[in-house]
Design a protein around this motif. Structure first.
Motif, mmCIF file in Angstrom:
data_model
loop_
_atom_site.group_PDB
_atom_site.id
_atom_site.type_symbol
_atom_site.label_atom_id
_atom_site.label_comp_id
_atom_site.label_asym_id
_atom_site.label_seq_id
_atom_site.Cartn_x
_atom_site.Cartn_y
_atom_site.Cartn_z
ATOM 1 N N SER A 1 0.835 -1.209 0.000
ATOM 2 C CA SER A 1 0.000 0.000 0.000
ATOM 3 C C SER A 1 0.864 1.252 0.000
ATOM 4 N N ASP B 1 -5.530 -1.281 -4.885
ATOM 5 C CA ASP B 1 -4.970 -1.831 -3.655
ATOM 6 C C ASP B 1 -5.866 -2.962 -3.148
ATOM 7 N N GLU B 2 -5.420 -4.180 -3.272
ATOM 8 C CA GLU B 2 -6.183 -5.370 -2.888
ATOM 9 C C GLU B 2 -7.608 -5.309 -3.442
HETATM 10 MG MG LIG Z 1 -2.122 -2.834 2.261
#
Ligand SMILES: [Mg+2]
Ligand SMILES: Nc1ncnc2c1ncn2[C@@H]1O[C@H](COP(=O)(O)OP(=O)(O)O)[C@@H](O)[C@H]1O
Lengths: 326, 227
Positions: B42, B162-163
């Motif tokens: 991140s 992000d994910e």
């Molecule tokens: Mg993360």
């Protein structure tokens, strides 16, 4: 060189269209924020109405005090300058004698005018004013003396001359008692001055209260829309874009608050108008309450809007910075 | 498109999230960043989007040296980027249409243009019929797709995710990845942080692996083990 003029005009043109495009966008975004903030207002009607009502009352209180003060000043300005001495005659002086005395008094240089209130008129006036009509009816005899109202040529400031005049008048055998009522007018004027200052202090405090209320409401709104602000920042929303709807919320609070204040005052004035007119009639005055009027209404709107904008601006500056990402 | 040169990132607490990262991602690439939780995935994305600033080294994104981008210019810089998150981050008091329209409204597009583009984006993720629904009324997968539509509606040059599939079942995750691939095929540079190694490997794209803030491997769909 020879090719430049055409190029120049084209460049100028494109600068112009670019400026116009930016201006249109700016206008569009403002319109969007204005409508959006109004939508937000409608979305939380209870909270927003409460805030608006508090703002309205805070605006209405000092404004109505000012209005009241204006009205009292208007009434008392009729009294000032036309000071008068009231001569209560002995009980056994007849109306005819009273007229004779009045005529004599008018020859006095210090006296501008002297009017008689006949015994019967004095009684009638007292009956309507006092509400003791029935009790007075029960009496066989009129207990009230005739009265002469004397308007001196003197100014209310010449207290010594006035005092001399009063002693002179009281010496007349037919006069029971001479009353001069300017002192209370002076006192009233002092009192009005104090009241005026109290209202200024009160207005300042209430203006502060409006700032706090708007600021706090905007703070809560910012907090509630934190997620939205974060996303907007992530997708490239500038600070001015983000704060715009909150500033417009402040504007709406100001506008609607002023509207509520205006309604409160107008309704109250309407309720007072009748009784005041009746009272004025008793005093043979054609006095009428002065209302807000367009000028004062606009001023109140201006103050409300200014306070709303300042309150939201302070809140936005303080609380929007704290939200990540920068 | 993106170049990291000896980049370090320390959070204010002194926590070094990234250490000496060197990286080069070409324009139009589709790249996965993987690694365990806390590895710095991140953080890497946050640096690229100027959500945080790196503490050492040099980052160049789209030809711009990030150190030279002043805070005032950050909003304009971000308008070339699309974002996707694991928790969708949709606005629940707005319709699907309004959610997707947000990046366009921010950029000051006219209503006609917004309508056209939002329709196109929603069509891409097969949610045109849900345009006027609120996110609450959508399934997790549909919400995710709204997030995708919002991330690409303004046609960004760079897509950061992000994910993005963290909460989805394998089939839906796969669909989302395929969707990303489609955007990549029309020229968008795509950067996806994910710890779902199995799926990543099947996508046959370049994989960047982080471990404790260091770049572990930088390979194209290799058999490298992240352990
Ligand atoms: Mg993360
Ligand atoms: N805002 C923050 N302040 C301090 N430390 C942070 C912050 N965000 C992340 N970290 C730390 O930085 C490291 C990398 O975190 P992160 O980039 O979120 O990893 P990942 O996304 O790979 O799980 C972790 O050790 C984490 O604790």
């Amino acid at each position: 060189m020879s090719a430049t003029p055409a190029k120049n005009t084209r460049a100028k043109k494109s600068v112009k269209t670019e400026l116009k495009r930016r201006f249109d966008m700016w206008l569009l975004q403002h319109a969007q924020a204005l409508v959006f903030s109004l939508g937000q207002y409608a979305k939380h009607p209870i909270n927003n109405l409460l805030t608006t009502a508090v703002i309205g009352i805070s605006l209405a209180l000092p404004t109505s005090f000012y209005l009241l003060l204006d009205n009292v000043r208007l009434v008392s300005s009729g009294w000032d300058g036309s000071l008068q001495v009231t001569l209560f005659l002995q009980n056994d002086v007849s109306d005819d004698d009273a007229f004779t005395i009045a005529k004599q008094l008018q020859t006095n240089q210090k006296i501008d005018d002297a009017t008689v209130i006949k015994r019967a008129d004095a009684l009638a006036e007292y009956q309507t004013l006092s509400g003791f009509a029935d009790a007075l009816d029960a009496l066989d005899e009129n207990p009230l003396p005739a009265v002469i109202i004397v308007h001196p040529t003197l100014d209310s400031a010449d207290e010594k001359d006035i005092a001399a005049l009063i002693t002179e008048l009281e010496k007349l055998p037919e006069v029971d008692n001479a009353q001069y009522d300017s002192q209370w007018i002076n006192r009233l004027l002092y009192l009005l001055d104090i009241v005026n200052r109290v209202i200024i202090i009160l207005s300042t405090l209430l203006a502060l209260a409006v700032l706090l209320i708007v600021g706090n409401t905007i703070r809560l709104a910012i907090f509630n829309r934190r997620a939205e602000i974060e996303i907007t920042k992530l997708f490239g929303g500038t600070d001015s874009f983000i704060q715009r709807p909150f500033l417009y919320s402040g504007l709406w609070y100001g506008i609607f608050g002023s509207l509520i204040a205006w309604l409160l005052i107008t309704v109250s004035m309407q309720m007072l108008r009748g009784p005041v007119k009746q009272m004025a009639n008793l005093y043979a005055s054609d006095f009428e309450l002065i209302g807000l009027g367009i000028g004062n209404s606009l001023m109140m709107l201006g103050i409300g809007v200014t306070l709303g904008l300042i309150g939201s601006w302070i809140s936005v500056k303080r609380h929007l910075r704290a939200i990540e990402p920068v | 498109m993106i170049r990291f040169t000896n980049v370090n990132m320390a959070y204010p607490g002194g926590n070094e999230a990234l250490k000496n990262i060197n990286l080069d991602i070409a324009q139009g690439a589709m790249v996965y960043i993987t690694g365990r939780s806390g590895a710095g995935k991140s953080t890497l994305l946050r640096l690229i989007a100027l959500i945080d600033r790196h503490t050492r080294g040099q980052i160049i994104v789209n030809g711009q040296n990030l150190e030279r981008v002043r805070n005032r210019r950050i909003p304009l810089f971000r308008r070339h980027i699309g974002f996707m998150f694991q928790d969708h981050r949709l606005l629940f008091d707005r319709t699907v249409f309004d959610n997707v329209a947000l990046p366009l409204v921010i950029a000051g597009y006219r209503h006609q243009e917004i309508k056209k583009r939002v329709h196109a984006a929603l069509d891409k993720v097969s949610l045109l019929t849900k345009m006027n629904s609120y996110p609450m009324a959508l399934s997790g997968g549909e919400q995710q797709r709204v997030g995708v539509a919002r991330a690409v509606v303004h046609r960004p040059a760079l897509l950061l995710a992000d994910e993005p599939t963290g909460n989805l079942d394998p089939a839906l995750s796969w669909d989302t990845m395929k969707l990303f691939e489609q955007f990549n095929q029309v020229g968008v540079t795509v950067l996806i942080a994910s710890h779902d190694l199995d799926m990543i490997k099947r996508m046959q794209k370049r994989i960047i692996t982080l471990k404790n803030g260091r770049l572990l491997s930088n390979s194209t769909s290799s058999q490298e083990d992240s352990e």
